[in-house]
Design an enzyme around this catalytic site. Structure first.
Site, PDB file in Angstrom:
ATOM      1  N   GLY A  20       0.829  -1.209   0.000  1.00 47.72           N
ATOM      2  CA  GLY A  20       0.000   0.000   0.000  1.00 47.72           C
ATOM      3  C   GLY A  20       0.856   1.248   0.000  1.00 47.72           C
ATOM      4  N   PHE A  23      -0.678   7.235   2.667  1.00 47.31           N
ATOM      5  CA  PHE A  23       0.185   8.015   3.565  1.00 47.31           C
ATOM      6  C   PHE A  23       1.076   7.101   4.411  1.00 47.31           C
ATOM      7  CE2 PHE A  23      -3.488  11.052   3.191  1.00 47.31           C
ATOM      8  CZ  PHE A  23      -2.800  12.005   2.471  1.00 47.31           C
ATOM      9  N   GLU A 180     -18.170  17.454   3.474  1.00 44.25           N
ATOM     10  CA  GLU A 180     -17.353  18.149   2.475  1.00 44.25           C
ATOM     11  C   GLU A 180     -17.947  17.983   1.079  1.00 44.25           C
ATOM     12  OE1 GLU A 180     -13.018  18.366   4.618  1.00 44.25           O
ATOM     13  OE2 GLU A 180     -13.328  16.656   3.308  1.00 44.25           O
ATOM     14  N   ASP A 310      -4.677   3.263   8.381  1.00 48.17           N
ATOM     15  CA  ASP A 310      -6.085   2.877   8.562  1.00 48.17           C
ATOM     16  C   ASP A 310      -6.292   1.389   8.838  1.00 48.17           C
ATOM     17  OD1 ASP A 310      -6.844   5.474   7.997  1.00 48.17           O
ATOM     18  OD2 ASP A 310      -8.215   4.929   6.357  1.00 48.17           O
TER      19      ASP A 310
HETATM   20  C1  LIG Z   1     -12.919  11.030   1.086  1.00 46.78           C
HETATM   21  C2  LIG Z   1     -11.913  11.046   2.200  1.00 46.78           C
HETATM   22  C3  LIG Z   1     -11.502  12.257   2.748  1.00 46.78           C
HETATM   23  C4  LIG Z   1     -10.570  12.291   3.779  1.00 46.78           C
HETATM   24  N1  LIG Z   1     -10.181  13.504   4.292  1.00 46.78           N
HETATM   25  C5  LIG Z   1      -9.231  13.540   5.224  1.00 46.78           C
HETATM   26  C6  LIG Z   1      -8.735  14.780   5.715  1.00 46.78           C
HETATM   27  O1  LIG Z   1      -9.186  15.846   5.289  1.00 46.78           O
HETATM   28  N2  LIG Z   1      -7.744  14.772   6.646  1.00 46.78           N
HETATM   29  C7  LIG Z   1      -7.230  13.582   7.133  1.00 46.78           C
HETATM   30  O2  LIG Z   1      -6.312  13.613   7.966  1.00 46.78           O
HETATM   31  N3  LIG Z   1      -7.690  12.393   6.709  1.00 46.78           N
HETATM   32  C8  LIG Z   1      -8.663  12.352   5.774  1.00 46.78           C
HETATM   33  N4  LIG Z   1      -9.135  11.141   5.330  1.00 46.78           N
HETATM   34  C9  LIG Z   1      -8.582   9.920   5.909  1.00 46.78           C
HETATM   35  C10 LIG Z   1      -7.225   9.631   5.316  1.00 46.78           C
HETATM   36  O3  LIG Z   1      -7.254   9.849   3.928  1.00 46.78           O
HETATM   37  C11 LIG Z   1      -6.847   8.196   5.635  1.00 46.78           C
HETATM   38  O4  LIG Z   1      -6.839   8.043   7.029  1.00 46.78           O
HETATM   39  C12 LIG Z   1      -5.487   7.880   5.073  1.00 46.78           C
HETATM   40  O5  LIG Z   1      -5.472   7.988   3.674  1.00 46.78           O
HETATM   41  C13 LIG Z   1      -5.076   6.466   5.466  1.00 46.78           C
HETATM   42  O6  LIG Z   1      -3.828   6.242   4.927  1.00 46.78           O
HETATM   43  P1  LIG Z   1      -3.354   4.747   4.655  1.00 46.78           P
HETATM   44  O7  LIG Z   1      -1.986   4.862   4.081  1.00 46.78           O
HETATM   45  O8  LIG Z   1      -3.558   3.932   5.854  1.00 46.78           O
HETATM   46  O9  LIG Z   1      -4.379   4.198   3.567  1.00 46.78           O
HETATM   47  P2  LIG Z   1      -4.720   4.738   2.120  1.00 46.78           P
HETATM   48  O10 LIG Z   1      -4.386   6.165   1.956  1.00 46.78           O
HETATM   49  O11 LIG Z   1      -6.114   4.303   1.874  1.00 46.78           O
HETATM   50  O12 LIG Z   1      -3.752   3.915   1.184  1.00 46.78           O
HETATM   51  C14 LIG Z   1      -3.888   2.541   1.035  1.00 46.78           C
HETATM   52  C15 LIG Z   1      -3.170   2.131  -0.238  1.00 46.78           C
HETATM   53  O13 LIG Z   1      -3.162   0.722  -0.299  1.00 46.78           O
HETATM   54  C16 LIG Z   1      -3.488   0.297  -1.607  1.00 46.78           C
HETATM   55  N5  LIG Z   1      -4.060  -1.048  -1.460  1.00 46.78           N
HETATM   56  C17 LIG Z   1      -5.178  -1.385  -0.793  1.00 46.78           C
HETATM   57  N6  LIG Z   1      -5.348  -2.715  -0.825  1.00 46.78           N
HETATM   58  C18 LIG Z   1      -4.310  -3.216  -1.534  1.00 46.78           C
HETATM   59  C19 LIG Z   1      -3.931  -4.529  -1.922  1.00 46.78           C
HETATM   60  N7  LIG Z   1      -4.643  -5.607  -1.569  1.00 46.78           N
HETATM   61  N8  LIG Z   1      -2.810  -4.680  -2.658  1.00 46.78           N
HETATM   62  C20 LIG Z   1      -2.076  -3.597  -3.022  1.00 46.78           C
HETATM   63  N9  LIG Z   1      -2.387  -2.334  -2.685  1.00 46.78           N
HETATM   64  C21 LIG Z   1      -3.483  -2.153  -1.937  1.00 46.78           C
HETATM   65  C22 LIG Z   1      -4.435   1.353  -2.114  1.00 46.78           C
HETATM   66  O14 LIG Z   1      -4.427   1.399  -3.524  1.00 46.78           O
HETATM   67  C23 LIG Z   1      -3.859   2.626  -1.493  1.00 46.78           C
HETATM   68  O15 LIG Z   1      -2.908   3.218  -2.330  1.00 46.78           O
HETATM   69  C24 LIG Z   1     -10.059  11.079   4.296  1.00 46.78           C
HETATM   70  C25 LIG Z   1     -10.467   9.858   3.748  1.00 46.78           C
HETATM   71  C26 LIG Z   1     -11.378   9.836   2.712  1.00 46.78           C
HETATM   72  C27 LIG Z   1     -11.797   8.525   2.130  1.00 46.78           C
END
Ligand SMILES: Cc1cc2nc3c(=O)[nH]c(=O)nc-3n(C[C@H](O)[C@H](O)[C@H](O)COP(=O)(O)OP(=O)(O)OC[C@H]3O[C@@H](n4cnc5c(N)ncnc54)[C@H](O)[C@@H]3O)c2cc1C
Length: 449
Positions: A20, A23, A180, A310
């Site tokens: 993934g 962030f 939003e 997440d």
């Molecule tokens: C619409 C929306 C608005 C948001 N606004 C805010 C905000 O204003 N401020 C804030 O702080 N947070 C915000 N959030 C929350 C924040 O975006 C998330 O908490 C954050 O992106 C989580 O980061 P992450 O790296 O854990 O997961 P993600 O950013 O979801 O990244 C996960 C990555 O894993 C990849 N992936 C998933 N499954 C697989 C798999 N099986 N194999 C390979 N790749 C995979 C995906 O393609 C993705 O690139 C928002 C979320 C959403 C949905």
């Protein structure tokens, strides 16, 4: 054809697999990239990072997809020890410390960091998965944008479709995503559609925001609840609070109080849950299907496997779990890299401490709300937007080095009225207007006087 890459073999360097590139994954991979004697394989189902906080602006035609998606290969072009691989991880073998992609490729390493984010949770609401538009990925945002534009185009050609819900939008979920999106949609209607659709009764547009809870933006203060309701009310958004969505159809939404809303565009911001890949470690799954991790981000009962962002239930000081936020993800991704390095070099691990940036949301152009600092000091309006911009610019540094363009976009967005947008991809979300058609009025029941 399936192939296997053993761990620890690249010039004797330990190999870390990061699943993934959100962030958390980027924070982790960037930290590990600085260590020359470490080999990193960064796997994502997309070849880009998507900046989720601005997805709603793509969905409402305010930003182009290239404004919020960044090529992973470009981001790591200068890091020889990071190999970006396009692939969807389907299963994980914790004992072998390997992952298998949907194409059958097996990649083994010395450590695996799971950072696969979340997926939408429809809470088994009948019809929601089939008919509602989630807003979690760039693909989702583009599909939603097409549907929004598609209904305007259709109603412009045939005004009778307005009775079929063509200009009625239902946003499910009164958290930041729903608020939003509803605010931005109202801005789009007022600033762009009213100017561009000369033959259409744009005043017929209805935007409904539905939430099971009694308030919008639940985790915020009472004052904030009132502020957001006031701002959205001023923008013409109709709020249905304390009521559940019981069914979503091709042409309607039903609420628990018996209300039926005719619509051809339902946006689902109703909740998130762990991504499917978390199911590969069922013994470690906790609340929301997320992986239970210790304070140093090791997955319970799976040595050599770590989780950040997440996908993980990361313990908070009060015993609860940290919220699903970009800054939690970025910081925990960096910390997971530190834990991996400690383990691979036989050093002691340290616990992750989240530096709380506060909670904030934009409620359309010109209005924002933020609660910042240890005592959750509340800010509204332009100053709240500045806080939003500061926190998100910091998130952006986890992605790109240049944030000046982001900041200048932000000030431009907040303060100035922008010109009409170019509306494209209108054919990507086709509508069958005969499906779930509303019965003609006054054909049944007693005659109306
Ligand atoms: C619409 C929306 C608005 C948001 N606004 C805010 C905000 O204003 N401020 C804030 O702080 N947070 C915000 N959030 C929350 C924040 O975006 C998330 O908490 C954050 O992106 C989580 O980061 P992450 O790296 O854990 O997961 P993600 O950013 O979801 O990244 C996960 C990555 O894993 C990849 N992936 C998933 N499954 C697989 C798999 N099986 N194999 C390979 N790749 C995979 C995906 O393609 C993705 O690139 C928002 C979320 C959403 C949905």
């Amino acid at each position: 054809m399936a192939h296997s890459s053993p761990g620890s073999t690249t010039n004797g360097k330990p190999r870390v697999i990061v699943v993934g590139a959100g962030f958390a994954g980027l924070g982790c991979a960037r930290r590990l990239a600085k260590v020359d004697d470490m080999q990193v394989t960064l796997l994502d189902r997309n070849n880009y990072h998507q900046f989720q906080p601005l997805l709603y602006q793509v969905a409402t035609s305010q930003l182009a997809s290239s404004d919020i998606a960044y090529s992973l290969r470009k981001l790591f072009a200068d890091d020889e020890n990071v190999a970006v691989k396009l692939g969807e991880v389907a299963t994980i073998d914790a004992a072998a410390r390997s992952v298998t992609t949907a194409d059958g490729d097996v990649i083994a390493g010395d450590a695996i960091v799971l950072a696969a984010g979340s997926q939408p949770n429809f809470f088994r609401t009948p019809g929601a998965a089939e008919h509602a538009f989630p807003l979690y990925s760039l693909d989702d945002a583009l599909a939603l944008r097409s549907r929004i534009l598609g209904v305007f185009e259709a109603a412009d050609r045939d005004a009778s479709l307005i009775d079929q819900g063509a200009l009625s939008f239902v946003v499910v979920g009164g958290g930041p995503t729903g608020v939003e999106l509803a605010g931005a949609l109202a801005d789009l209607v007022e600033e762009t559609m009213a100017e561009e659709y000369h033959d259409l009764a744009v005043t017929s547009v209805q935007i409904h925001l539905v939430d099971l809870g009694p308030t919008l933006l639940g985790p915020f203060s009472e004052d904030a609840h009132e502020y957001v309701a006031k701002v959205l009310g001023r923008k013409g958004v109709r709020m249905h609070l304390g009521v559940a969505v019981t069914e979503v159809g091709a042409g309607h939404v039903t609420l628990a109080d018996g209300t039926t809303l005719r619509t051809r565009c339902v946006v689902w911001g109703g909740g998130i849950m762990a991504p499917a890949v978390a199911g590969a470690l069922p013994d470690a799954q906790g609340r929301g299907g997320r992986l239970t991790v210790s304070s140093d981000l090791c997955v319970a009962g799976a040595p050599g496997i770590y989780a950040a962002g997440d996908i993980a239930n990361i313990p908070a000081p009060d015993g609860s779990a940290l919220p699903q936020l970009g800054s939690v993800a970025l910081q925990s991704g960096v910390h997971a890299a530190d834990t991996v390095m400690a383990d691979l070099s036989g050093k002691p691990r340290s616990s992750f401490h989240y530096h709380d940036k506060g909670i904030m949301a934009m409620i359309g152009r010109g209005a924002a709300i933020a609660e910042v600092g240890p005592h959750r000091h509340e800010l509204h309006g332009a100053i709240a937007f500045s806080a939003w911009l500061g926190v998100h610019a910091q998130l952006m540094t986890g992605v790109r080095n240049r944030i000046d363009a982001f900041v200048s976009w932000g000030s431009d967005y907040f303060s100035k009225r922008r010109g009409p947008q170019i509306l494209d991809h209108a054919d990507a979300a086709p509508i069958d207007w005969d499906e779930d058609r509303a019965p003609p009025l006054a054909t049944t029941g007693p005659q109306q006087r």
